[in-house]
Scaffold this active site. Structure first.
Site, PDB file in Angstrom:
ATOM      1  N   GLU A  20      55.739 -35.473 -36.559  1.00 58.21           N
ATOM      2  CA  GLU A  20      54.917 -34.352 -36.088  1.00 58.21           C
ATOM      3  C   GLU A  20      55.762 -33.087 -36.045  1.00 58.21           C
ATOM      4  OE1 GLU A  20      52.972 -35.311 -32.412  1.00 58.21           O
ATOM      5  OE2 GLU A  20      52.056 -37.125 -33.218  1.00 58.21           O
ATOM      6  N   HIS A  48      47.582 -33.841 -32.540  1.00 55.43           N
ATOM      7  CA  HIS A  48      48.079 -34.342 -31.253  1.00 55.43           C
ATOM      8  C   HIS A  48      47.601 -33.458 -30.097  1.00 55.43           C
ATOM      9  CE1 HIS A  48      51.487 -36.949 -29.400  1.00 55.43           C
ATOM     10  NE2 HIS A  48      50.424 -36.883 -28.619  1.00 55.43           N
ATOM     11  N   ASP A  88      45.075 -38.861 -33.762  1.00 56.67           N
ATOM     12  CA  ASP A  88      45.648 -37.709 -33.068  1.00 56.67           C
ATOM     13  C   ASP A  88      47.169 -37.795 -32.995  1.00 56.67           C
ATOM     14  OD1 ASP A  88      45.305 -35.243 -31.561  1.00 56.67           O
ATOM     15  OD2 ASP A  88      45.891 -36.389 -29.780  1.00 56.67           O
ATOM     16  N   ARG A 143      50.040 -43.837 -29.664  1.00 57.85           N
ATOM     17  CA  ARG A 143      51.267 -43.593 -30.417  1.00 57.85           C
ATOM     18  C   ARG A 143      51.082 -44.139 -31.824  1.00 57.85           C
ATOM     19  NH1 ARG A 143      51.833 -40.736 -26.850  1.00 57.85           N
ATOM     20  NH2 ARG A 143      53.631 -40.378 -25.474  1.00 57.85           N
ATOM     21  N   ARG A 174      45.157 -46.740 -17.358  1.00 58.95           N
ATOM     22  CA  ARG A 174      44.565 -45.500 -16.844  1.00 58.95           C
ATOM     23  C   ARG A 174      43.582 -44.888 -17.823  1.00 58.95           C
ATOM     24  NH1 ARG A 174      47.835 -40.626 -15.125  1.00 58.95           N
ATOM     25  NH2 ARG A 174      48.878 -41.036 -17.107  1.00 58.95           N
ATOM     26  N   ILE A 175      43.963 -44.849 -19.092  1.00 53.56           N
ATOM     27  CA  ILE A 175      43.111 -44.222 -20.094  1.00 53.56           C
ATOM     28  C   ILE A 175      42.062 -45.202 -20.595  1.00 53.56           C
ATOM     29  CG2 ILE A 175      43.078 -43.190 -22.394  1.00 53.56           C
ATOM     30  CD1 ILE A 175      45.848 -42.029 -21.772  1.00 53.56           C
ATOM     31  N   GLY A 183      45.669 -34.624 -27.603  1.00 63.30           N
ATOM     32  CA  GLY A 183      45.217 -35.450 -26.489  1.00 63.30           C
ATOM     33  C   GLY A 183      45.497 -34.879 -25.120  1.00 63.30           C
TER      34      GLY A 183
END
Length: 314
Positions: free
Chosen positions: A262, A281, A257, A233, A151-152, A283
């Site tokens: 985190e 992060h 990102d 990831r 998809r991305i 996105g």
């Protein structure tokens, strides 16, 4: 009335983006760094809304939250939730919709920022430093290497074609026909993609076979003038090997990102390396995406209260 905690609401916007009137909702802007802190804060709640993978829900967490009946995660996949443990503890887990568009856009923000040295140039301008002290990295005619064409990745490929780039892609199950549909060439293997690309961008799902896919050997295959971009990831790339490659100048730079831990700890090397363009992060962090997250989270809660859960993951 059931009590609901919304976790990791960093921007303090969750309660204003949906109608939470059927529950006693409270949001937490700060991230709970330990399980003890989390349990102390939300032990009384029957419902918790988790933002993506910011807070892990392990077997220990479920065992220590006996009041919990519904856990809603934003998005339809959350590797930080132990679904088997949720079932064992009688917790229903539901998800929400999400859009891939924000991650596509951020991927290109990182690519363009690296290629045109936007951060050092902007900082120099603000600080009264040198005027035009870098040379931009032309995208037209360069090779864009995509790890993953789902998809991305397929939408990142379309933008690359619009910039006049040669787009090549690879993943374990990618076919020549699927690559061609997205305007890309299928690389013979991972090594060929890495050695031939000027920009490598990662759009794979984290799994047992993609974890650590790019280690020191693979990074050494990249051109010393090439950039690596990761909005997927962190664990797909060996983080120590990446830091060494960047520190030693074996690749030109990276746009990152996502991170193993985190929020990224203070003093972490990725915060200070001059050839890293790092974002926290972001996105999926956009107004429209957050609207979908919290609106559908409330829909999940309402359906659960009515005895007919929707978008169930367990």
């Amino acid at each position: 009335m059931l009590r609901c905690a919304v976790l990791d609401d960093y921007q303090d916007v969750a309660l204003g983006l949906a109608d939470w009137s059927r529950v006693q909702a409270r949001s937490y802007r700060d991230h709970f760094a330990t399980v003890d802190d989390l349990v102390t804060a939300v032990h009384d709640c029957e419902i918790i809304v988790a933002m993506r993978e910011r807070t892990p829900f392990t077997a220990e967490v479920f065992a220590r939250l006996p009041n919990l009946r519904l856990l809603v995660t934003t998005g339809r996949r959350n590797a930080s939730i132990d679904l088997a443990a949720a079932r064992e503890n009688g917790v229903t887990v539901c998800g929400t919709g999400s859009s891939s568009t924000p991650t596509v856009e951020l991927t290109w923000a990182l690519i363009l920022g690296l290629a045109r040295h936007l951060l050092p140039e902007a900082n120099a301008l603000r600080a009264g430093g040198p005027w035009q002290h870098t040379l931009g990295f032309d995208l037209h005619g360069r090779t864009l290497g995509l790890l993953g064409l789902g998809r991305i990745g397929s939408r990142v490929a379309a933008v690359g074609k619009a910039f006049g780039m040669d787009v090549v892609a690879w993943s374990q199950n990618l076919t020549k026909e699927r690559a061609a549909e997205c305007g890309a060439r299928l690389a013979p293997d991972l090594d060929a993609l890495l050695t031939g690309s000027d920009i490598v961008t990662i759009h794979l799902v984290l799994s047992d076979r993609t974890r650590g896919l790019l280690g020191a050997r693979e990074l050494d295959l990249m051109k010393p003038t090439a950039y690596l971009v990761n909005t997927s990831r962190a664990a797909i790339v060996d983080q120590d090997a990446l830091a060494a490659a960047l520190r030693e100048g074996r690749i030109a730079g990276a746009g990152l990102d996502v991170y193993d831990v985190e929020p990224l700890p203070e003093g972490h090397e990725f915060r200070t390396l001059p050839n890293v363009l790092a974002t926290p992060h972001l996105g999926y962090v956009t107004e429209l995406n957050y609207g979908t997250f919290f609106r559908e989270a409330v829909e999940d809660i309402d359906a659960f209260i009515d005895g007919e859960p929707i978008r169930r993951l367990t």
